[in-house]
Design an enzyme around this catalytic site. Structure first.
Site, PDB file in Angstrom:
ATOM      1  N   CYS A 112      20.694  22.739  -5.324  1.00 36.44           N
ATOM      2  CA  CYS A 112      21.077  23.567  -4.165  1.00 36.44           C
ATOM      3  C   CYS A 112      21.886  22.784  -3.132  1.00 36.44           C
ATOM      4  O   CYS A 112      22.490  23.380  -2.240  1.00 36.44           O
ATOM      5  CB  CYS A 112      19.838  24.143  -3.518  1.00 36.44           C
ATOM      6  SG  CYS A 112      18.620  24.679  -4.715  1.00 36.44           S
ATOM      7  N   HIS A 250      22.100  27.018   2.614  1.00 36.75           N
ATOM      8  CA  HIS A 250      21.865  27.416   1.231  1.00 36.75           C
ATOM      9  C   HIS A 250      21.057  28.713   1.263  1.00 36.75           C
ATOM     10  O   HIS A 250      20.083  28.836   2.004  1.00 36.75           O
ATOM     11  CB  HIS A 250      21.099  26.320   0.502  1.00 36.75           C
ATOM     12  CG  HIS A 250      20.512  26.777  -0.798  1.00 36.75           C
ATOM     13  ND1 HIS A 250      21.250  27.464  -1.732  1.00 36.75           N
ATOM     14  CD2 HIS A 250      19.256  26.676  -1.307  1.00 36.75           C
ATOM     15  CE1 HIS A 250      20.469  27.757  -2.760  1.00 36.75           C
ATOM     16  NE2 HIS A 250      19.261  27.295  -2.522  1.00 36.75           N
ATOM     17  N   ASN A 280      19.824  33.846  -4.798  1.00 40.31           N
ATOM     18  CA  ASN A 280      20.002  32.402  -4.690  1.00 40.31           C
ATOM     19  C   ASN A 280      20.884  31.921  -5.843  1.00 40.31           C
ATOM     20  O   ASN A 280      20.478  31.975  -6.995  1.00 40.31           O
ATOM     21  CB  ASN A 280      18.609  31.760  -4.746  1.00 40.31           C
ATOM     22  CG  ASN A 280      18.632  30.247  -4.658  1.00 40.31           C
ATOM     23  OD1 ASN A 280      19.668  29.614  -4.861  1.00 40.31           O
ATOM     24  ND2 ASN A 280      17.493  29.665  -4.379  1.00 40.31           N
TER      25      ASN A 280
END
Ligand code: 4VN
Length: 323
Positions: A112, A250, A280
């Site tokens: 990430c 993120h 995500n």
């Protein structure tokens, strides 16, 4: 001193959108549960396009919108944990496909934080004069490593890519950075395990190839390190939170962003979120968000923004950019 500026940003995600209701047909879950705990409503899922294909589309869009020829690109970095192959790297596949014959190219594995780490590396190659133009892409097809029978993880992730074209600039650009890792807790978020498996040694039966995470641990980790990283970078740059137009975090979970904003005493409106559409997308999430903000005209020349990545590794990091 010469700095690194962002000339352009763009993104690409597979066309197919899968809703929470669609997922509730496959696993025991529902829209209310997913949305209230994560902020996610839909995610884009690949119907076959691999990570390199998402990247190639981003790369072509960046070249086209800036009128740049592929020969001008000196470096291509792709942040990804879902490459098409262990080798060739995704970045080399992009380099070949767009004809960036003068570029060197490699992938960065920082989950990430992949886009933030990759931007930091490209910044150094621009600043030391190694290259005049660099392409940095964050991209994932997480759907190929998600366990579609695990309702605690399969609802969280999506596929997509975004990228930036970088070049030296006279004013603004990348002003400060703050990068970290905590490998001792790395196994709290794992994916694509590859144990030794040969004539001498057989891999364990429970070798988990899927994305797996201790959600509570990653949640608590993020709530702690992200506010600290943003404080660090502001302090390093001699700025206050009021000087920042937007934080682009993120896109992991909207509830984490709520906590981060509160801890920093910053209005939640300064945190750009698009995870309701994309879920995500790991390394893809920050550049996809940047591209959408750019398209919406939210960032103007002279604005100071902070991008902040956190997750697998465990890794985290922030970069302060003047647009
Ligand atoms: C950073 C974070 C996450 C993450 C962690 C936990 C979590 C996302 C757990 C509780 C659950 C809802 C979902 Cl903070 C993931 C990454 C990986 O990119 C990075 N969601 N949740 C619940 O029951 O409320």
């Amino acid at each position: 001193m010469l700095k690194t500026g962002i000339i352009a940003v763009d993104s690409y995600a597979p066309e197919r959108v899968v809703t929470n209701d669609d997922l509730s047909q496959v696993v025991d879950t529902n829209d209310e549960w997913i949305y209230s705990r994560t902020g996610i409503k839909t995610r884009h899922l690949s119907e076959g396009e691999n990570t390199s294909q998402l990247c190639i589309e981003v790369a072509k869009r960046l070249l086209k919108k800036t009128g740049t020829s592929p020969e001008e690109i000196g470096l291509i970095i792709v942040g990804t944990i879902t490459p098409d192959y262990a080798t060739p790297s995704t970045a080399c596949l992009v380099q070949g496909a767009i004809g960036a014959v003068n570029a060197f190219a490699f992938d960065i594995s920082a989950a990430c934080s992949g886009f933030v780490y990759s931007m930091s590396i490209a910044d150094k190659f621009i600043k030391n004069g190694t290259c005049k133009k660099a392409m940095v892409i964050g991209a994932e097809t997480l759907s190929k490593i998600v366990d579609w029978e695990d309702r605690s993880t399969c609802v969280l992730f999506g596929d997509g890519a975004g990228g930036a074209l970088l070049a030296p600039c006279e004013e603004g650009g990348i002003l400060a950075e703050d990068l970290h890792a905590k490998g001792e807790d790395g196994l709290k978020l794992t994916g694509s395990s590859r144990q030794v498996n040969n004539m001498l040694c057989k891999a364990e039966e429970n070798d988990n190839k899927y994305l797996a995470m201790d959600g509570r641990a990653i949640f608590n980790f993020s709530n702690k390190v992200v506010p600290a990283s943003i404080k660090n970078i502001l302090e390093n740059a001699g700025l206050s939170a009021d000087d920042i137009k937007y934080v682009i975090p993120h896109q992991a979970n909207s509830r984490i962003i709520d906590v981060v904003a509160k801890k920093l005493g910053m209005p939640i409106e300064k945190f750009y979120l698009n995870l309701s559409e994309y879920g995500n997308t790991s390394a893809g999430s920050i550049p996809i968000a940047l591209a959408e903000m750019d398209k919406e005209g939210l960032i103007e020349k002279g604005d100071k923004i902070i991008i902040t990545g956190f997750g697998g590794g465990l890794t985290w990091g922030s970069i302060l950019i003047e647009w």
